[in-house]
Design a protein around this motif. Structure first.
Motif, mmCIF file in Angstrom:
data_model
loop_
_atom_site.group_PDB
_atom_site.id
_atom_site.type_symbol
_atom_site.label_atom_id
_atom_site.label_comp_id
_atom_site.label_asym_id
_atom_site.label_seq_id
_atom_site.Cartn_x
_atom_site.Cartn_y
_atom_site.Cartn_z
ATOM 1 N N SER A 171 -31.990 -43.618 0.468
ATOM 2 C CA SER A 171 -32.275 -42.604 -0.546
ATOM 3 C C SER A 171 -32.697 -43.229 -1.868
ATOM 4 C CB SER A 171 -31.046 -41.715 -0.749
ATOM 5 O OG SER A 171 -29.911 -42.489 -1.123
ATOM 6 N N MET A 172 -32.142 -44.403 -2.195
ATOM 7 C CA MET A 172 -32.578 -45.125 -3.397
ATOM 8 C C MET A 172 -34.052 -45.492 -3.277
ATOM 9 S SD MET A 172 -32.311 -46.964 -6.186
ATOM 10 C CE MET A 172 -34.055 -47.100 -6.502
ATOM 11 N N ALA A 173 -34.418 -46.034 -2.130
ATOM 12 C CA ALA A 173 -35.799 -46.437 -1.895
ATOM 13 C C ALA A 173 -36.744 -45.240 -1.902
ATOM 14 C CB ALA A 173 -35.904 -47.191 -0.567
ATOM 15 N N ALA A 174 -36.266 -44.079 -1.462
ATOM 16 C CA ALA A 174 -37.101 -42.884 -1.453
ATOM 17 C C ALA A 174 -37.493 -42.471 -2.869
ATOM 18 C CB ALA A 174 -36.374 -41.741 -0.745
ATOM 19 N N VAL A 175 -36.579 -42.650 -3.814
ATOM 20 C CA VAL A 175 -36.888 -42.354 -5.215
ATOM 21 C C VAL A 175 -37.974 -43.298 -5.719
ATOM 22 C CG1 VAL A 175 -35.965 -42.315 -7.565
ATOM 23 C CG2 VAL A 175 -34.601 -41.415 -5.671
ATOM 24 N N LEU A 176 -37.844 -44.568 -5.404
ATOM 25 C CA LEU A 176 -38.863 -45.546 -5.793
ATOM 26 C C LEU A 176 -40.197 -45.217 -5.138
ATOM 27 C CD1 LEU A 176 -39.871 -48.180 -7.058
ATOM 28 C CD2 LEU A 176 -38.888 -49.399 -5.099
ATOM 29 N N GLY A 177 -40.156 -44.817 -3.871
ATOM 30 C CA GLY A 177 -41.386 -44.500 -3.159
ATOM 31 C C GLY A 177 -42.220 -43.443 -3.867
ATOM 32 N N GLU A 178 -41.564 -42.415 -4.387
ATOM 33 C CA GLU A 178 -42.295 -41.372 -5.115
ATOM 34 C C GLU A 178 -42.858 -41.916 -6.423
ATOM 35 O OE1 GLU A 178 -42.087 -36.775 -6.527
ATOM 36 O OE2 GLU A 178 -40.681 -37.565 -5.060
ATOM 37 N N MET A 179 -42.105 -42.765 -7.109
ATOM 38 C CA MET A 179 -42.574 -43.318 -8.378
ATOM 39 C C MET A 179 -43.786 -44.233 -8.207
ATOM 40 S SD MET A 179 -39.264 -44.226 -10.694
ATOM 41 C CE MET A 179 -38.071 -42.984 -11.169
ATOM 42 N N LEU A 180 -43.959 -44.772 -7.017
ATOM 43 C CA LEU A 180 -45.101 -45.668 -6.787
ATOM 44 C C LEU A 180 -46.437 -44.976 -7.043
ATOM 45 C CD1 LEU A 180 -43.972 -47.611 -3.586
ATOM 46 C CD2 LEU A 180 -44.127 -48.511 -5.920
ATOM 47 N N LEU A 181 -46.437 -43.654 -7.012
ATOM 48 C CA LEU A 181 -47.667 -42.912 -7.305
ATOM 49 C C LEU A 181 -48.202 -43.244 -8.697
ATOM 50 C CD1 LEU A 181 -46.675 -39.451 -5.810
ATOM 51 C CD2 LEU A 181 -48.392 -41.030 -4.900
ATOM 52 N N GLN A 182 -47.317 -43.649 -9.593
ATOM 53 C CA GLN A 182 -47.732 -43.995 -10.950
ATOM 54 C C GLN A 182 -48.561 -45.283 -10.995
ATOM 55 O OE1 GLN A 182 -44.291 -44.058 -13.596
ATOM 56 N NE2 GLN A 182 -43.261 -42.535 -12.323
ATOM 57 N N LYS A 183 -48.518 -46.067 -9.926
ATOM 58 C CA LYS A 183 -49.175 -47.374 -9.911
ATOM 59 C C LYS A 183 -50.386 -47.418 -8.973
ATOM 60 C CE LYS A 183 -46.244 -49.685 -12.602
ATOM 61 N NZ LYS A 183 -46.602 -50.585 -13.718
ATOM 62 N N ARG A 184 -50.810 -46.287 -8.480
ATOM 63 C CA ARG A 184 -51.938 -46.311 -7.550
ATOM 64 C C ARG A 184 -53.211 -46.826 -8.230
ATOM 65 N NH1 ARG A 184 -52.001 -39.924 -6.027
ATOM 66 N NH2 ARG A 184 -50.845 -39.263 -7.855
ATOM 67 N N PRO A 185 -54.102 -47.449 -7.472
ATOM 68 C CA PRO A 185 -54.113 -47.541 -6.022
ATOM 69 C C PRO A 185 -53.151 -48.610 -5.490
ATOM 70 C CG PRO A 185 -55.990 -48.714 -6.912
ATOM 71 C CD PRO A 185 -55.308 -48.074 -8.075
ATOM 72 N N LEU A 186 -52.494 -48.269 -4.407
ATOM 73 C CA LEU A 186 -51.563 -49.172 -3.745
ATOM 74 C C LEU A 186 -51.669 -49.022 -2.234
ATOM 75 C CD1 LEU A 186 -48.224 -48.560 -5.703
ATOM 76 C CD2 LEU A 186 -49.652 -50.617 -5.844
ATOM 77 N N THR A 187 -51.297 -50.078 -1.546
ATOM 78 C CA THR A 187 -51.002 -49.980 -0.116
ATOM 79 C C THR A 187 -49.496 -50.017 0.015
ATOM 80 O OG1 THR A 187 -53.056 -51.065 0.576
ATOM 81 C CG2 THR A 187 -51.230 -51.084 2.142
ATOM 82 N N VAL A 188 -48.927 -49.016 0.676
ATOM 83 C CA VAL A 188 -47.483 -48.913 0.830
ATOM 84 C C VAL A 188 -47.121 -48.997 2.309
ATOM 85 C CG1 VAL A 188 -45.426 -47.492 0.444
ATOM 86 C CG2 VAL A 188 -47.290 -47.491 -1.245
ATOM 87 N N ILE A 189 -46.269 -49.966 2.620
ATOM 88 C CA ILE A 189 -45.771 -50.160 3.986
ATOM 89 C C ILE A 189 -44.311 -49.737 4.001
ATOM 90 C CG2 ILE A 189 -45.334 -51.831 5.836
ATOM 91 C CD1 ILE A 189 -47.473 -53.636 4.455
#
Length: 258
Positions: free
Chosen positions: A102-120
């Motif tokens: 669940s901690m990682a899920a919060v970070l996953g959503e925040m990654l949108l702020q840094k696009r473009p990204l490749t997320v694995i």
């Protein structure tokens, strides 16, 4: 009251209080203690809680971590603080790995702020959130789905990771003691290790309340991470252990000097 409704109310009480008392539950729901025992047995079987003498708890034990559905409702401020600090390690154009939790899920959503990204990721919550977002190349790792972790784990996941390479991997853990990170699930341990091995850099995320605790399996030595992030400063003995081991601990709640 139906059994499903009663069990959901027990879950709600656990989220709020972390523990429940058998006698209190029997009085609250006007049912027998045996009925409450059966409810707790069902929830324990589902991985939601662990029974203790006289009741149940969602506090992690050496062989227990509560269900993702419980954890995603806990510690929201701590998760946000750690995710914001972790986000400082990400730059547009990177390939980023994010594990289960669940901690990682919060970070996953925040990654949108840094696009473009490749997320694995093997995290089903992140997959669902990012799957239709522009500027995100999503590599969803397959494997055996675990409802407890809301993630894909196992040999298929590990094989896929062995053929990928990321700039940074974000790894969460339910327990840290001394210079070691621990986890109670062997499949989760292997997947996290595979992510660490497949990334140029790695960052460990751990709630300060989990520092000073162990779990069944040693997952990794903290010295192997490029960064270790927690939300608040742990107790002084734990801080002293980090310092003696030469582990730099980043505390998300502390303001950076300007």
């Amino acid at each position: 009251m139906k059994r499903e409704e009663r069990q959901q109310l027990i879950v709600n009480l656990l989220v709020e209080n972390k523990t429940v008392d058998l006698d209190d539950l029997a009085d609250r729901f006007t049912v027998s203690k045996m009925t409450v025992h059966r409810d707790l047995d069902d929830l324990e079987q589902a991985g939601v809680l662990r029974k203790v003498r006289g009741g149940a708890t969602i506090d992690a034990g050496t062989q227990f971590e509560s269900d993702f559905r419980i954890r995603e409702r806990q510690g929201g401020e701590a998760k946000i603080a750690m995710a914001q600090k972790a986000l400082e390690l990400v730059e547009p154009g990177m390939t980023v790995m994010v594990n289960d939790g669940s901690m990682a899920a919060v970070l996953g959503e925040m990654l949108l702020q840094k696009r473009p990204l490749t997320v694995i990721t093997n995290n089903a919550a992140i997959m669902e959130r990012l799957k239709s977002e522009n500027g995100i190349t999503l590599i969803a790792l397959g494997g055996i789905y675990s409802a407890k972790f809301n993630a894909y784990l196992g040999v298929v996941t590990e094989e896929a990771l062995s053929k990928l390479r990321a700039d940074i991997a974000f790894i969460s853990t339910p327990a840290v003691s001394g210079r070691l990170a621990y986890h109670m699930d062997d499949n989760a341990v292997r997947t996290k290790r595979a992510m660490i091995a497949s990334a140029s850099r790695s960052c460990l995320l751990v709630n300060h309340e989990r520092i000073g605790h162990t779990a069944l399996h040693v997952m990794a030595d903290l010295a192997g991470f490029d960064a270790v992030i927690t939300d608040k400063a742990p107790e002084k003995p734990a801080l002293d252990e980090f310092e003696q081991a030469g582990i730099a601990l980043t505390i998300a709640s502390e303001q950076d000097p300007t």
